[in-house]
Design an enzyme around this catalytic site. Structure first.
Site, PDB file in Angstrom:
ATOM      1  CB  THR A  67      -0.704   0.424   0.884  1.00  0.00           C
ATOM      2  OG1 THR A  67      -1.717  -1.277   1.148  1.00  0.00           O
ATOM      3  CG2 THR A  67      -1.609   0.685   0.712  1.00  0.00           C
ATOM      4  CG  ASP A  79      -1.913   1.043  -3.846  1.00  0.00           C
ATOM      5  OD1 ASP A  79      -0.922  -0.257  -3.724  1.00  0.00           O
ATOM      6  OD2 ASP A  79      -2.318   1.232  -2.319  1.00  0.00           O
ATOM      7  NE  ARG A 113       0.604  -5.122  -7.260  1.00  0.00           N
ATOM      8  CZ  ARG A 113       2.309  -4.120  -7.963  1.00  0.00           C
ATOM      9  NH1 ARG A 113       3.299  -4.479  -7.231  1.00  0.00           N
ATOM     10  NH2 ARG A 113       2.392  -4.477  -9.309  1.00  0.00           N
ATOM     11  CE  LYS A 120      -4.565  -1.937  -1.254  1.00  0.00           C
ATOM     12  NZ  LYS A 120      -2.876  -1.464  -1.788  1.00  0.00           N
ATOM     13  N   GLY A 172      -1.961  -2.312   6.073  1.00  0.00           N
ATOM     14  CA  GLY A 172      -1.876  -3.437   7.120  1.00  0.00           C
ATOM     15  C   GLY A 172      -2.204  -4.599   6.414  1.00  0.00           C
ATOM     16  CB  SER A 216       4.909  -0.309   1.596  1.00  0.00           C
ATOM     17  OG  SER A 216       4.056  -0.605   1.128  1.00  0.00           O
ATOM     18  CG  ASP A 237       5.949   0.397  -2.185  1.00  0.00           C
ATOM     19  OD1 ASP A 237       4.724   0.628  -1.363  1.00  0.00           O
ATOM     20  OD2 ASP A 237       7.336  -0.508  -1.827  1.00  0.00           O
ATOM     21  CB  SER A 264       1.550   0.351  -3.693  1.00  0.00           C
ATOM     22  OG  SER A 264       2.020   1.372  -2.463  1.00  0.00           O
TER      23      SER A 264
END
Lengths: 204, 273
Positions: free
Chosen positions: B40, B56, B58, B72, B86, B168, B205, B208
């Site tokens: 995330t 995002d 994923r 999300k 998380g 992240s 990242d 994500s």
């Protein structure tokens, strides 16, 4: 060894045009020894709702019995079958209740909802729902299944083509996984009939 | 009949009956399973008329992408939304639970929910589980006292900020915010900045990816722009698809015809007095 690799499993569900298909392998093993080649991983909840459970076999059977119990209570109270979306929320709640000591299995739920619209979803072992519009996979062969389904899936397939696609995806993926295989068990459900087929696969 | 408890629906909360068995299995060398995480990038910022949240789409299971387009940004109240990072099951369960508590509270008080109420309910729950419920949240909304944006960490601490990032990809997104944020942004500038921050998370990242979801909350109105941007379309689709020349061999076929579902409406007589 990972807990999910104790028994070995592969379950996949795909959406077609007003129909869905759910398939699993048939092996039951204890680590590297095979003890059964006709293990039932996919179970019927009602005529238009199936659940496939991968993971630790004892939890697969216990969880299935609990879910059938809850669904029968629901049928008595509401005098009708549960919708797939409702059932998915029920499974998610039952799994999350055991958040800190979970059932070691991952369900794949497939059903026909209102207007015969197909519904599929999968969850991790603590109930995080993952709805998808095309396919969902679960089990030790899941990584191969992801790849095979991504390549082979087409939207809006009819029942015959859907059966062929899901069978080919399942058999090619379990061939790359030592812990699952020994044939396949496929259910293709349309509004008018349930077709259950046993596939011949590599017995190794 | 034996004295064992029947599996009636319990009163709520967690049940720990399988913990002992799972511990025994872990001691015998079987490792515990990994849960679905939302790697995330989630962000929020306060602009002139309210709050904009972005995320995002994923969801990962270890190194594998389990869901390419998950949601999300969770609904809490008509004027409050919450992004979660998380463990996916924890963020969904916690936001659903607090959302129902807020609705009951609205029925009792006949007033719109305040963001500070949602904040306190969430932090109390997360603190009481000492961080084991692994949910990192960005909570934002507009209530009678104005726009608010908060971050909530899994152990229960909170921050109140004009712009916030979690997950992240938070460092990638925060770098964009720190460079370009200013007070009094207009709606379009705000959306553009949030989309840029999420994109920097998506591209830099690994946890994500996929698309950008945006939610704009203003006084009396909210707009959930699902898949606002799709910077990663699938480009390798074969137009012919797969044609299977060799069919799968079938050992056994069983066809169960299903009866057509018929609705029976009985015209009953009225009950006698």
């Amino acid at each position: 060894m990972q807990i999910f690799e104790y028994n070995g499993s592969a379950v996949v569900a795909m959406v077609g045009k007003n129909c869905f298909a759910i398939a699993s392998d048939r092996r039951l093993g204890v680590q590297l020894q095979t003890i059964a080649t006709d293990f039932q991983r996919i179970s019927k909840i009602h005529d238009h709702l199936f659940i496939g459970l991968s993971g630790l076999a004892t939890d697969v059977q216990t969880l299935y019995q609990r879910l059938v119990f809850r669904h029968k209570l629901y049928q008595l109270r509401e005098e009708r079958d549960m919708k797939p979306e409702t059932f998915a929320s029920l499974v998610s709640a039952i799994l999350y209740e055991k958040r800190f000591g979970p059932y070691l299995c991952q369900p794949v739920i497939a059903g026909l909802g209102d207007d015969n619209k197909p519904f599929i979803c999968t969850m991790d072992s603590i109930g995080a729902k993952e709805l998808a519009k095309d396919f969902v996979v679960s089990g030790t062969a899941s990584e191969s299944l992801y790849g095979a389904c991504e390549a082979m899936f087409k939207p809006d397939m009819e029942a015959e083509e859907l059966f062929e696609t899901i069978s080919q995806a399942l058999l090619s993926s379990v061939d790359r996984d030592c812990l699952s295989g020994w044939g396949g068990h496929v259910y293709v459900v349309t509004p008018n009939e349930i077709k259950e087929k046993i596939l011949k696969g590599r017995m190794d | 009949m034996s004295q064992s408890a029947v599996d009636v629906p319990p009163k709520g909360g967690f049940s720990f009956d399988l913990c002992k068995r799972n511990d025994m299995l872990t001691q015998k060398g079987l490792k515990a399973p990994s849960f679905l995480k939302t790697g995330t990038t989630i962000v929020g910022l306060i602009f002139k008329d309210g709050v904009i949240l972005g995320a995002d789409t994923r969801a990962t299971e270890g190194p594998i992408v389990a869901d390419k387009n998950c949601e999300k940004i969770h609904y809490m109240a008509p004027n409050i939304y919450c992004c979660g990072a998380g463990t996916a099951a924890d963020t969904e369960a916690v936001t659903d639970m607090v959302s129902s508590q807020l609705r009951l509270h609205r029925y009792q008080t006949s007033r719109d929910s305040r963001i500070i109420t949602a904040l306190t309910l969430l932090k109390k729950h997360l603190f009481s589980y000492q961080g084991h419920v692994s949910a990192a949240l960005v909570l934002g909304g507009v209530d009678i006292t104005g726009p608010h944006l908060h971050t909530i960490y899994p152990h229960g601490s909170t921050d109140t900020l004009p712009f916030a990032t979690m997950g992240s990809g938070s460092l990638a997104a925060m770098s964009v915010f720190e460079a370009k944020y200013k007070e009094g942004l207009t709606r379009d500038e705000g959306i553009k900045l949030v989309a840029e921050a999420i994109c920097s998370g998506i591209f830099n990242d690994l946890g994500s990816g996929s698309n950008v979801d945006i939610c704009v909350i203003t006084k009396g109105n909210n707009e959930y722009l699902r898949n606002y941007m799709e910077p990663n379309p699938r480009t390798y689709v074969s137009s012919k698809g797969y044609s299977f020349t060799k069919k799968t061999e079938v050992l056994l076929t069983k066809i169960t015809p299903l009866l057509e579902r018929v609705e029976i409406t009985e015209v009953g007589e009225a009950m006698e007095e």
